[in-house]
Design a protein around this motif. Structure first.
Motif, mmCIF file in Angstrom:
data_model
loop_
_atom_site.group_PDB
_atom_site.id
_atom_site.type_symbol
_atom_site.label_atom_id
_atom_site.label_comp_id
_atom_site.label_asym_id
_atom_site.label_seq_id
_atom_site.Cartn_x
_atom_site.Cartn_y
_atom_site.Cartn_z
ATOM 1 N N ILE A 102 0.858 -1.190 0.000
ATOM 2 C CA ILE A 102 0.000 0.000 0.000
ATOM 3 C C ILE A 102 0.890 1.235 0.000
ATOM 4 O O ILE A 102 1.803 1.344 0.822
ATOM 5 N N LYS A 103 0.641 2.129 -0.928
ATOM 6 C CA LYS A 103 1.446 3.355 -0.984
ATOM 7 C C LYS A 103 0.552 4.584 -0.774
ATOM 8 O O LYS A 103 -0.598 4.602 -1.212
ATOM 9 N N TYR A 104 1.137 5.551 -0.111
ATOM 10 C CA TYR A 104 0.425 6.768 0.264
ATOM 11 C C TYR A 104 1.163 7.950 -0.354
ATOM 12 O O TYR A 104 2.340 8.176 -0.058
ATOM 13 N N VAL A 105 0.479 8.655 -1.243
ATOM 14 C CA VAL A 105 1.124 9.760 -1.956
ATOM 15 C C VAL A 105 1.238 10.964 -1.016
ATOM 16 O O VAL A 105 0.225 11.462 -0.513
ATOM 17 N N TYR A 106 2.471 11.378 -0.765
ATOM 18 C CA TYR A 106 2.673 12.491 0.167
ATOM 19 C C TYR A 106 3.980 13.227 -0.084
ATOM 20 O O TYR A 106 5.023 12.615 -0.313
ATOM 21 N N SER A 107 3.889 14.549 -0.048
ATOM 22 C CA SER A 107 5.088 15.387 0.061
ATOM 23 C C SER A 107 4.612 16.694 0.681
ATOM 24 O O SER A 107 3.414 17.024 0.603
ATOM 25 N N GLU A 108 5.521 17.420 1.293
ATOM 26 C CA GLU A 108 5.137 18.708 1.898
ATOM 27 C C GLU A 108 4.598 19.648 0.826
ATOM 28 O O GLU A 108 3.648 20.384 1.058
ATOM 29 N N ASN A 109 5.227 19.603 -0.349
ATOM 30 C CA ASN A 109 4.775 20.474 -1.446
ATOM 31 C C ASN A 109 3.347 20.134 -1.872
ATOM 32 O O ASN A 109 2.534 21.028 -2.129
ATOM 33 N N ILE B 271 0.937 18.894 -0.052
ATOM 34 C CA ILE B 271 0.002 19.409 0.959
ATOM 35 C C ILE B 271 -0.107 20.934 0.843
ATOM 36 O O ILE B 271 -1.211 21.496 0.826
ATOM 37 N N ALA B 272 1.045 21.584 0.696
ATOM 38 C CA ALA B 272 1.048 23.048 0.624
ATOM 39 C C ALA B 272 0.256 23.544 -0.585
ATOM 40 O O ALA B 272 -0.539 24.486 -0.481
ATOM 41 N N GLU B 273 0.436 22.900 -1.741
ATOM 42 C CA GLU B 273 -0.293 23.319 -2.947
ATOM 43 C C GLU B 273 -1.783 22.984 -2.819
ATOM 44 O O GLU B 273 -2.634 23.801 -3.150
ATOM 45 N N SER B 274 -2.109 21.798 -2.319
ATOM 46 C CA SER B 274 -3.518 21.400 -2.153
ATOM 47 C C SER B 274 -4.252 22.369 -1.241
ATOM 48 O O SER B 274 -5.413 22.684 -1.471
ATOM 49 N N ASN B 275 -3.568 22.819 -0.211
ATOM 50 C CA ASN B 275 -4.162 23.755 0.751
ATOM 51 C C ASN B 275 -4.625 25.053 0.097
ATOM 52 O O ASN B 275 -5.439 25.778 0.654
ATOM 53 N N LYS B 276 -4.054 25.361 -1.078
ATOM 54 C CA LYS B 276 -4.344 26.655 -1.711
ATOM 55 C C LYS B 276 -5.680 26.707 -2.431
ATOM 56 O O LYS B 276 -6.168 27.785 -2.739
ATOM 57 N N ASN B 277 -6.282 25.563 -2.732
ATOM 58 C CA ASN B 277 -7.579 25.600 -3.423
ATOM 59 C C ASN B 277 -8.585 26.280 -2.491
ATOM 60 O O ASN B 277 -8.860 25.781 -1.404
ATOM 61 N N ASP C 163 3.830 2.636 2.549
ATOM 62 C CA ASP C 163 5.054 3.259 2.045
ATOM 63 C C ASP C 163 4.682 4.632 1.520
ATOM 64 O O ASP C 163 3.664 4.772 0.824
ATOM 65 N N ILE C 164 5.504 5.605 1.835
ATOM 66 C CA ILE C 164 5.265 6.949 1.299
ATOM 67 C C ILE C 164 5.706 6.966 -0.166
ATOM 68 O O ILE C 164 6.790 6.488 -0.497
ATOM 69 N N LEU C 165 4.861 7.495 -1.013
ATOM 70 C CA LEU C 165 5.205 7.642 -2.426
ATOM 71 C C LEU C 165 5.332 9.143 -2.698
ATOM 72 O O LEU C 165 4.337 9.880 -2.603
ATOM 73 N N ILE C 166 6.551 9.581 -2.975
ATOM 74 C CA ILE C 166 6.761 11.013 -3.224
ATOM 75 C C ILE C 166 6.327 11.334 -4.652
ATOM 76 O O ILE C 166 6.842 10.748 -5.608
ATOM 77 N N PRO C 167 5.350 12.229 -4.797
ATOM 78 C CA PRO C 167 4.820 12.497 -6.142
ATOM 79 C C PRO C 167 5.730 13.369 -6.978
ATOM 80 O O PRO C 167 6.408 14.252 -6.459
ATOM 81 N N LYS C 168 5.716 13.121 -8.270
ATOM 82 C CA LYS C 168 6.425 14.001 -9.210
ATOM 83 C C LYS C 168 5.523 15.205 -9.487
ATOM 84 O O LYS C 168 4.299 15.087 -9.422
ATOM 85 N N ILE C 169 6.128 16.304 -9.805
ATOM 86 C CA ILE C 169 5.374 17.459 -10.293
ATOM 87 C C ILE C 169 5.390 17.299 -11.806
ATOM 88 O O ILE C 169 6.457 17.113 -12.384
ATOM 89 N N CYS C 170 4.237 17.305 -12.450
ATOM 90 C CA CYS C 170 4.269 17.024 -13.890
ATOM 91 C C CYS C 170 4.637 18.283 -14.670
ATOM 92 O O CYS C 170 4.696 19.382 -14.130
ATOM 93 N N LYS C 171 4.881 18.098 -15.953
ATOM 94 C CA LYS C 171 5.226 19.232 -16.812
ATOM 95 C C LYS C 171 3.934 19.818 -17.379
ATOM 96 O O LYS C 171 2.912 19.116 -17.454
ATOM 97 N N LEU C 172 4.027 21.039 -17.816
ATOM 98 C CA LEU C 172 2.884 21.695 -18.455
ATOM 99 C C LEU C 172 2.450 20.860 -19.664
ATOM 100 O O LEU C 172 1.258 20.700 -19.951
ATOM 101 N N SER C 173 3.442 20.281 -20.348
ATOM 102 C CA SER C 173 3.123 19.481 -21.539
ATOM 103 C C SER C 173 2.350 18.205 -21.173
ATOM 104 O O SER C 173 1.594 17.688 -21.988
ATOM 105 N N TYR D 197 0.042 24.713 -8.731
ATOM 106 C CA TYR D 197 -1.004 23.896 -8.115
ATOM 107 C C TYR D 197 -1.432 22.814 -9.114
ATOM 108 O O TYR D 197 -1.499 21.631 -8.787
ATOM 109 N N ALA D 198 -1.683 23.234 -10.363
ATOM 110 C CA ALA D 198 -2.168 22.308 -11.394
ATOM 111 C C ALA D 198 -1.163 21.183 -11.667
ATOM 112 O O ALA D 198 -1.536 20.005 -11.706
ATOM 113 N N THR D 199 0.113 21.545 -11.797
ATOM 114 C CA THR D 199 1.119 20.516 -12.118
ATOM 115 C C THR D 199 1.403 19.617 -10.906
ATOM 116 O O THR D 199 1.753 18.454 -11.058
ATOM 117 N N THR D 200 1.204 20.168 -9.701
ATOM 118 C CA THR D 200 1.409 19.361 -8.487
ATOM 119 C C THR D 200 0.271 18.352 -8.320
ATOM 120 O O THR D 200 0.507 17.161 -8.082
#
Ligand SMILES: [Zn+2]
Length: 373
Positions: free
Chosen positions: A3-10, A12-18, A42-52, A102-105
């Protein structure tokens, strides 16, 4: 089981902005952490995607405008109001400086979750910061700016041929259904409240996809006050029907917390245990699974619900008392327990009505010869 849990401080910080769910991400994560659940995943650190990467679903024009809003740093005077309106930005979807991050995160997190299933390196991935099902190709809507679900499912498509998407949010999963309405490769199923004037107003039981995708979408519109036992009974019937005919290889569930009793936008009589029974029923099919968040405007209840799902997935029981080593502890008063307050709404659904909804889905499946393609 992994089981993996997607988490990073970034994240949470970006999600908080909505603006619709300000600081909800912190509240959810704090509760999960305070119950000690992080040691079972297991913590799964998410990638920030590209605009593309966002272009895989969203239009160039929409993304260009979103970027412009992002760079305007909230100075609306630089923006053309009619253009904002065209892209669904403003009103329920106001923009802010840096919204493109926010969108790419947000999109990056769900893409990361789905990529993990493609690699076969997890059985279940949880991302409570995803689930923004109302975003369209060229339009924001209903607090959703980027459709992370569609982008995640497109990632799953690189490996899987048959994907089932189950939407438990109280609102119709319109953006996801629309994105895949002409394909057989993704079966979208949405359970939602559907009454005159209730957002977004789509998702009738006769709507079941378009063209080559006809039959490969299903909608279960319920009325207000839906109760747990009734919901679970018809949920089970519907899921069994689709699993038997379509035989999906992978599953995405959107667990919007506005389907709970006590939500300021929804009007159900559902409790976490009812919806968790539904999720556990789906888990019995043992498909690789992504669990996403979504709506949920009673933040304490949404935090309780997602924490309870996380515990159920980890096969852990939760103590009734909210742990006090939690920065939002005081918000859980006056009782400070994991239980959510009972609502006394009248259930306007009858078994006859619910039976008709299942029948309609069954007839569409038959009529359009839905199969394991
Ligand atoms: Zn919703």
């Amino acid at each position: 089981m992994s089981i993996k849990y997607v988490y990073s401080e970034n994240l949470i910080a970006e999600s908080n902005k909505n603006p619709a769910v300000q600081n909800r991400a912190s509240m959810v994560h704090s509760l999960i952490k305070s119950y000690g659940l992080l040691s079972h995943m297991d913590i799964l650190i998410p990638k920030i995607c590209k605009l593309s990467d966002l272009r895989n679903f969203h239009s160039e024009d929409y993304l260009k405008f979103l970027k412009k809003c992002s760079d305007a740093h909230g100075d609306e005077s630089e923006l053309d109001n009619s253009e904002s309106e065209d892209f669904g930005l403003g009103y329920d979807c106001p923009t802010w400086g840096g919204i493109i991050n926010y969108a790419t995160t947000i999109a990056g997190a769900t893409i990361t979750a789905c990529d993990e299933l493609c690699r076969g390196s997890a059985d279940i991935v949880i991302n409570w910061n995803g689930g923004w099902h109302h975003a369209h190709r060229d339009k924001a809507g209903g607090y959703c700016y980027v459709n992370d679900i569609v982008l995640g499912i497109l990632e799953l498509r690189t490996k899987f041929d048959r994907i089932i998407y189950i939407d438990l949010d109280v609102h119709h999963g319109d953006g996801v259904e629309e994105a895949f309405e002409t394909t057989k490769r993704v079966f979208t199923l949405s359970f939602h409240q559907c009454e005159p004037g209730f957002f977004p107003g789509t998702g009738k039981s006769e709507n079941c996809g378009l063209a080559t995708g006809k039959g490969y979408a299903a909608n279960f519109p319920y009325k207000s006050g839906i109760s747990g036992a009734r919901f679970f009974n018809y949920f089970k019937k519907t899921i069994s029907l689709i699993m038997d005919t379509y035989k999906p290889q992978v599953c995405v569930i959107q667990c919007g917390g506005d389907a709970l009793a006590g939500d300021p936008l929804g009007n159900s009589n559902l409790y976490p245990k009812d919806l968790i029974e539904c999720i556990k029923f789906v888990m019995e099919f043992k498909l690789p699974l992504v669990l996403l968040g979504g709506g949920g405007y009673n933040f304490v209840n949404t935090s309780r619900y997602w924490t309870e799902i996380t515990a159920a997935v980890c096969n852990k029981e939760l103590d009734d008392d909210i742990p006090d080593e939690n920065e939002f502890f005081l918000d859980y008063g006056p009782d400070y327990t994991i239980q959510i307050q009972k609502s006394r709404r009248e259930d306007l659904n009858s078994d006859e009505y619910m039976e008709e909804c299942v029948k309609s889905i069954q007839e569409n499946i038959k009529k359009y010869n839905v199969m394991s393609v």
